[in-house]
Scaffold this motif. Sequence first.
Motif, PDB file in Angstrom:
ATOM      1  N   ASP A 467      31.790  30.401  34.033  1.00 32.83           N
ATOM      2  CA  ASP A 467      31.350  29.478  35.078  1.00 32.83           C
ATOM      3  C   ASP A 467      31.488  28.033  34.641  1.00 32.83           C
ATOM      4  OD1 ASP A 467      28.754  31.135  37.045  1.00 32.83           O
ATOM      5  OD2 ASP A 467      30.889  31.484  36.804  1.00 32.83           O
ATOM      6  N   ASN A 468      31.402  27.778  33.347  1.00 31.72           N
ATOM      7  CA  ASN A 468      31.586  26.419  32.880  1.00 31.72           C
ATOM      8  C   ASN A 468      33.049  25.989  32.961  1.00 31.72           C
ATOM      9  OD1 ASN A 468      29.243  24.771  31.838  1.00 31.72           O
ATOM     10  ND2 ASN A 468      28.756  26.769  30.991  1.00 31.72           N
ATOM     11  N   LEU A 470      34.784  26.634  35.380  1.00 29.27           N
ATOM     12  CA  LEU A 470      34.961  26.289  36.783  1.00 29.27           C
ATOM     13  C   LEU A 470      34.625  24.847  37.100  1.00 29.27           C
ATOM     14  CD1 LEU A 470      33.391  29.226  38.747  1.00 29.27           C
ATOM     15  CD2 LEU A 470      35.673  28.338  39.033  1.00 29.27           C
ATOM     16  N   LEU A 471      33.862  24.198  36.205  1.00 32.39           N
ATOM     17  CA  LEU A 471      33.292  22.904  36.564  1.00 32.39           C
ATOM     18  C   LEU A 471      34.315  21.916  37.099  1.00 32.39           C
ATOM     19  CD1 LEU A 471      30.607  22.225  33.827  1.00 32.39           C
ATOM     20  CD2 LEU A 471      30.263  22.426  36.266  1.00 32.39           C
ATOM     21  N   LYS A 472      35.469  21.861  36.455  1.00 36.16           N
ATOM     22  CA  LYS A 472      36.440  20.879  36.929  1.00 36.16           C
ATOM     23  C   LYS A 472      37.346  21.441  38.014  1.00 36.16           C
ATOM     24  CE  LYS A 472      35.811  17.159  34.317  1.00 36.16           C
ATOM     25  NZ  LYS A 472      36.544  16.869  33.081  1.00 36.16           N
ATOM     26  N   TYR A 474      36.791  24.147  40.319  1.00 40.01           N
ATOM     27  CA  TYR A 474      36.314  25.069  41.355  1.00 40.01           C
ATOM     28  C   TYR A 474      36.795  24.696  42.744  1.00 40.01           C
ATOM     29  CZ  TYR A 474      32.742  21.803  42.957  1.00 40.01           C
ATOM     30  OH  TYR A 474      32.088  20.729  43.480  1.00 40.01           O
ATOM     31  N   ARG A 475      37.166  23.422  42.915  1.00 41.69           N
ATOM     32  CA  ARG A 475      37.552  23.011  44.265  1.00 41.69           C
ATOM     33  C   ARG A 475      38.937  23.499  44.655  1.00 41.69           C
ATOM     34  NH1 ARG A 475      35.163  18.388  42.420  1.00 41.69           N
ATOM     35  NH2 ARG A 475      33.185  17.876  43.422  1.00 41.69           N
ATOM     36  N   LYS A 476      39.707  23.962  43.699  1.00 40.20           N
ATOM     37  CA  LYS A 476      41.105  24.302  43.985  1.00 40.20           C
ATOM     38  C   LYS A 476      41.198  25.432  44.990  1.00 40.20           C
ATOM     39  CE  LYS A 476      43.315  22.769  39.794  1.00 40.20           C
ATOM     40  NZ  LYS A 476      43.350  23.237  38.430  1.00 40.20           N
ATOM     41  N   GLY A 477      42.207  25.380  45.781  1.00 36.28           N
ATOM     42  CA  GLY A 477      42.436  26.465  46.722  1.00 36.28           C
ATOM     43  C   GLY A 477      41.696  26.238  48.020  1.00 36.28           C
ATOM     44  N   PHE A 481      35.743  30.671  48.906  1.00 34.32           N
ATOM     45  CA  PHE A 481      35.193  31.358  47.742  1.00 34.32           C
ATOM     46  C   PHE A 481      35.712  30.746  46.460  1.00 34.32           C
ATOM     47  CE2 PHE A 481      32.758  34.479  49.670  1.00 34.32           C
ATOM     48  CZ  PHE A 481      33.407  34.931  50.795  1.00 34.32           C
ATOM     49  N   VAL A 482      34.883  30.895  45.458  1.00 33.81           N
ATOM     50  CA  VAL A 482      35.226  30.391  44.149  1.00 33.81           C
ATOM     51  C   VAL A 482      36.105  31.422  43.460  1.00 33.81           C
ATOM     52  CG1 VAL A 482      34.068  30.462  41.929  1.00 33.81           C
ATOM     53  CG2 VAL A 482      33.390  28.782  43.596  1.00 33.81           C
ATOM     54  N   ARG A 484      37.183  33.098  40.287  1.00 36.44           N
ATOM     55  CA  ARG A 484      36.779  33.194  38.891  1.00 36.44           C
ATOM     56  C   ARG A 484      37.847  33.857  38.024  1.00 36.44           C
ATOM     57  NH1 ARG A 484      31.374  33.522  41.086  1.00 36.44           N
ATOM     58  NH2 ARG A 484      30.102  31.914  40.105  1.00 36.44           N
TER      59      ARG A 484
ATOM     60  N   ARG B 220      26.510  33.131  45.122  1.00 36.77           N
ATOM     61  CA  ARG B 220      27.182  33.500  43.903  1.00 36.77           C
ATOM     62  C   ARG B 220      28.691  33.279  43.946  1.00 36.77           C
ATOM     63  NH1 ARG B 220      27.647  35.073  39.200  1.00 36.77           N
ATOM     64  NH2 ARG B 220      28.867  36.886  38.630  1.00 36.77           N
ATOM     65  N   TYR B 221      29.271  33.440  45.127  1.00 34.53           N
ATOM     66  CA  TYR B 221      30.732  33.442  45.169  1.00 34.53           C
ATOM     67  C   TYR B 221      31.377  32.301  45.932  1.00 34.53           C
ATOM     68  CZ  TYR B 221      30.428  38.050  43.130  1.00 34.53           C
ATOM     69  OH  TYR B 221      30.168  39.096  42.290  1.00 34.53           O
ATOM     70  N   SER B 222      30.597  31.535  46.641  1.00 31.22           N
ATOM     71  CA  SER B 222      31.240  30.474  47.398  1.00 31.22           C
ATOM     72  C   SER B 222      31.207  29.169  46.643  1.00 31.22           C
ATOM     73  CB  SER B 222      30.543  30.282  48.748  1.00 31.22           C
ATOM     74  OG  SER B 222      29.360  29.535  48.551  1.00 31.22           O
ATOM     75  N   LYS B 223      32.056  28.237  47.075  1.00 29.61           N
ATOM     76  CA  LYS B 223      32.108  26.937  46.414  1.00 29.61           C
ATOM     77  C   LYS B 223      30.807  26.178  46.632  1.00 29.61           C
ATOM     78  CE  LYS B 223      37.076  26.563  46.473  1.00 29.61           C
ATOM     79  NZ  LYS B 223      38.277  26.057  47.131  1.00 29.61           N
ATOM     80  N   TYR B 226      28.257  27.472  44.280  1.00 32.55           N
ATOM     81  CA  TYR B 226      28.490  26.984  42.921  1.00 32.55           C
ATOM     82  C   TYR B 226      27.943  25.584  42.769  1.00 32.55           C
ATOM     83  CZ  TYR B 226      30.932  25.893  38.617  1.00 32.55           C
ATOM     84  OH  TYR B 226      31.223  25.518  37.337  1.00 32.55           O
ATOM     85  N   VAL B 230      25.035  24.101  40.201  1.00 35.25           N
ATOM     86  CA  VAL B 230      25.234  23.013  39.253  1.00 35.25           C
ATOM     87  C   VAL B 230      24.211  21.900  39.495  1.00 35.25           C
ATOM     88  CG1 VAL B 230      26.821  21.243  38.446  1.00 35.25           C
ATOM     89  CG2 VAL B 230      27.676  23.502  38.981  1.00 35.25           C
ATOM     90  N   THR B 237      25.368  16.836  35.018  1.00 35.99           N
ATOM     91  CA  THR B 237      26.644  17.541  35.044  1.00 35.99           C
ATOM     92  C   THR B 237      27.259  17.446  36.426  1.00 35.99           C
ATOM     93  OG1 THR B 237      25.639  19.078  33.495  1.00 35.99           O
ATOM     94  CG2 THR B 237      27.786  19.667  34.386  1.00 35.99           C
ATOM     95  N   ILE B 241      31.066  15.930  37.215  1.00 39.02           N
ATOM     96  CA  ILE B 241      32.260  16.517  37.812  1.00 39.02           C
ATOM     97  C   ILE B 241      32.476  16.025  39.231  1.00 39.02           C
ATOM     98  CG2 ILE B 241      32.197  18.565  36.411  1.00 39.02           C
ATOM     99  CD1 ILE B 241      30.990  20.067  38.663  1.00 39.02           C
TER     100      ILE B 241
END
Lengths: 612, 380, 321
Positions: A467-468, A470-472, A474-477, A481-482, A484, B220-223, B226, B230, B237, B241
């Motif tokens: 998950d760390n 992802l910090l920079k 995660y916005r891609k796409g 949904f994130v 991983r 848990r799974y969506s932006k 997330y 954070v 943090t 970012i």
Amino acid sequence: MKKPVAIELKNITKTFGEVVANKNVNLTVYRGEILSVLGENGCGKTTLMNMISGIYFPDEGEIFVNGEPVMIRSPKDAFAYKIGMIHQHFKLVDVFTAADNIILGEKMPVYSVTEETKKIKEKMEKELADVSDEKKKKIQAKYLAKIGALPFIKLGKAFKFGHLTKNRAKVLQQIADQYGFEIDLSKKIYDMSVSEKQTVEIIKVLYRGADILILDEPTAVLTPQEIKKLFDVLRKMRESGKSIIIITHKLNEVMEISDRVAVLRKGEHIATVETKKTNEKELTEMMVGKKIDLNIERPEPVDPKPRLEIKNLTIMNKEGGKAVDDVSFVINGGEILGIAGISGNGQKELLEGIAGLQKTESGDIIFHNPKKNKPVTFFHKTLKQIKEMAKQGFFHYPDGKKVDLTGMKKKEIEKLVNEEQILFYEDEIIDLKHKTPLEIRELGIKLSFVPEDRLNMGLVGNMSIVDNMLLKSYRKGKSIFVNRKKPKILADEIIDELEVVTPSDMTPVRKLSGGNVQKVLVGREISSSPKVLMAAYPVRGLDINSSYLIYNLLNQQKQKNVAVIFVGEDLDVLMALCDRILVICSGRVSGIVEGKKAKKEELGLLMTKTEE
Amino acid sequence: MNEKMKKEPLVHIIKRADIPQWKSWVIRIGAGVIGLLLCAGFSCIFSKDFGGFFAELFNGAFGTERRIWMLFQNIAILLGIAIALTPAFKMHFWNIGAEGQTLVGCLAGAACVFYWGGEIPEGALLVLMLVCSMIASVIWAVIPAIFKALFNTNETLFTLMMNYVAAALVSLCISIWVTSGSGVLGILNFGHLPKIMNQQYFLNIIIVVLITLFMFFYLRYSKHGYEISVVGESTNTAKYIGIYVKKVIIRTMIVSGLFCGIMGWILVAGTNFTVYADIVGGRGFTAILVSWLAHFNPFGMILTAFLVVFMQQGAAQVNTVYQLGPSAFENIIVGIFLLCIIACEFFINYQVKFRVKNKNATPEKKEKKTTESAEREEKA
Amino acid sequence: MFLTFLHNAINFSTVFLFGSTGETLTEKSGHLNLGIPGTMCVGALGGVVGEYLYIKSLSDVSEMTYGGAVIVPIIFALLFAGFMGLLYSIMTVTLRCNQNVTGLTITTFGVGLANFIGSSIDNSYFSVASNKFFNKGFVSGTDLNWFETLFLSYGTLVYLAIALAIIAAVVLKKTRVGLSLRAVGENPATADATGINVIAYKYAFTIIGSAIAGLGGLFYIMGYVGGSWQYAIDAFGWLAVALVIFSVWKPDLGIIGAIVFGALYIVPNYINVGTKSYIKEIINMLPFLVTILVLIVTSLINKRETQPPASLGLSYFREER
């Protein structure tokens, strides 16, 4: 004539886990003198002072106050021995006035009703001794009334109606006048300047009767005029017999104000000399010691071209002073630029300002994006932006002809871009000032930053390694949904290549040891193939092996033509690793030296140089 | 040197860095057991039947088929509101206004029925009710968020006050609608959610299950989820970012509001078929506990909601059977039980060490013992 | 007519004033006690229990004295409500539980306990105590001039509430204890460093605050309603919490604020709304709307002195060295 000893430290040792902060330190402070404690970061001077003021307790050794051995287990104990410390970060209640803050928590003398009753009874017996019966009753009544009133007097005193009675205000003003402080005691703290707040802290300590005062980097936040006033005050205190210990790194001030100087280095006491009998060069030599050969590789920079130009950058700090003051320098791609300096002199603000995390007051941050002859992509430029830039002549075709997109259909332009036919004519030059980190990323500028605060800024302690990652990114796409999957692959790569010791990639990073945390952080920052990599104290607290691993990583980046900024405290490392070293002091650039040719004393002098 | 050594404090409290999962569950279960014992003890004072307490407790929750449906319905409502609160809490935005946010949702839904019931088809009415409920709740939720983002207004106090404005608003509307002056709206004949298998509450329960699943995946799974994590863990943090914290606060409260609106809709269209000032009945507040006790984990909340409702229904049963008195009895039982569970969190987060006479002996931390003795103290 | 209205407003303001003075003291120590509504109920319970026990101890009702009928319930109310404060303190100060969660649970518990026991206590002769002693002012009767109506004709508890509010204001502003308390609420770390016993202050003022708030419940039952048990005392608790904000944490302003809230509460009885009963509902909303306005305005102006205590709602933990 020997002056009486105020406080003496004998063989003081303090260890924190593996780290030896102070080793067998002997120190003597006399009454009526000003002693400077001088040393680089990590030399143990703050730890030593913290032991005198009761925040830490020595593992070995003894402390003597006025010749008597003492145990200082808390700041309250220190008060009892008339020791007062004024910290760099003030402990004041903002909404209170100066006077309120000074008398806060003062132990009022205990008013004992039984004692007073006894006294009154004695008086009564005396009067009753030889007096007629009728008079006796009257006298008894009078004294009984007095005794009856005692509980109420005690209550009143306990609550101290009007705590700023004339007495208190007078006493406080007396102290202020005695030492020449200019302070309005009824002013609220939030209205005060840093220098005024510091004055409040000093009076607070004097009000409690401190004879030994410790000041931690007192001039760090003061203007030259305020420093002069402070020094006048300190001299008056010295004349009245107080002992003053100043922790500092500013040599000119050491020479100006102190009677003696104690130099610490790597936890040990090197020497204490009389200021009159020494000079800045000698002190610097004692402070930095001899050069140690570290065996760190330093490949030659290949074809260095400017990557980042800092022009007259000024950044304000929280208190309204200048953290970064008119700083200018250039860093090239493919080199490591070290930034040396006592911590707290603007390095943090400088890096955060470049990264877009801090507001800049004035100046420019010019980024040269090495794009010459590289194709533009939709990854970081929109169609609209490309058309705009084409108009301004930014692009050319592989055959050299200038790109003109006017009148072209959308599909045609897209085809050209996807076939990599539109190339940059020159490097892109962008001014980063006033841009947020997000904006910088969206411009396609790859700037990575390894901050000093690893677990509370660079990473999220409670999140897993994956998950760390992802910090920079995660916005891609476009999905909501994130994703991983990619970060997990990255995490596993980093764990593998950098030999991160961890139960799994899902372990929360706060459970990892310091070195491994840093490997995760640096690994992530490097993974985005940055053009500029900034690292603040990246090897602080790391073991030898991890440190060398980090040096290797930085060298690898250098050879990939990345511009690397390395803020460090260990001069030996900086001299071994960096191609050029910029020394910062009080927010200003005091000098830039070549790494190969740098001399330790030279750097030490630059680190402590302040303009008159 | 030793004579001068000051005494170590009698009790040392250290923040735990970590605790194995099983240990924390042991502490929680232990606290629950102690809570039950105390409740039984209290009830025993009046009922003179210690053992019977437990039997009736279960009876009240599972005794008849009707009771079981009530149990799941009540769990569903409580759980739904707790889910609605969770994204805000995860971000450390202390929204205690769920009571009011759900209530205005109910009001909006009822208003739709009042004005258009019978004039538009039932299906359309239900959809209209849902939309209006969600909008109303979102407005109620987002106002404090905006003030927090712009002026850093204290959100705890703001959302708290909004609850009472909402209650007064409901009474206001009822007094306008009900011209007879009785102050009671009465059952509305339209806008009823359909029964499934002849059970009115079935649909409610299904909706809440869906909401729970949704929230789990969302967090848990969506932006968005997330970003919420954070921001909640470390605002430094988040800024590092490039997350715009103020925007996230407002967006999250909109999400909260949407779900409160859904719950309000369920209350009007699926449960009570009317609206009155007390329709949420304090569940907006209880939901805060349910969410917090489950450490903001949607699935954990199923458990905590179950515990609360179980105790409520069980205590009501005990009360009826032993004829102990006013229904306030249930509140006492639930209160005692919850206080124990809340208190035990301390022992999960902190370690208690006692002073040792001999410096060489290592202090044994007797956690279970301190749990019991501390709780016995507070219940004395 | 207006005179009676004002008199009754001031009379009723007592309920809120006790609550807000108590909660202000608690919040000044850094703790937001959402258990105040439950605590006020328990205070009422205590008073009722005390009165019941006292009356039971008399052989004849005519023997009722002021001391027994008024002082005994007050002491019981203080003890019962203080106990709730102790419970809250243990959970939030020592066990460092979340203050909102704890407070709400205590309200649930307190309301339940009070309603359960309070409604089943034999309250015969309570009305006698109420009329003869609780509501007996310095002067009484129907033929009073304006000064007597406005200032001298209230029961003991009304004067006590105002006195406590003034004392609280003076203690906070002018005494060392008040200074230390404010420091604890603003910046407990700083207070701790100067030698103030942070834990002791939090406990003391939360318990005292709860005890004072409990008197509000007592007054409502014995002073206003005449002795019969009421189920909705906790509603006043929430208004008291609002009043703390409305008076920007200053107990002396709380006196005026309480009168305003009291006036708003009884106004519906005085105006003839005819068919427009919704006007009463709007009036019910006003105290809370006004409080929200105060919240917004103070955060806009952002004057330090009108902000809530900086550490309100946060648990204090001194890190191990």
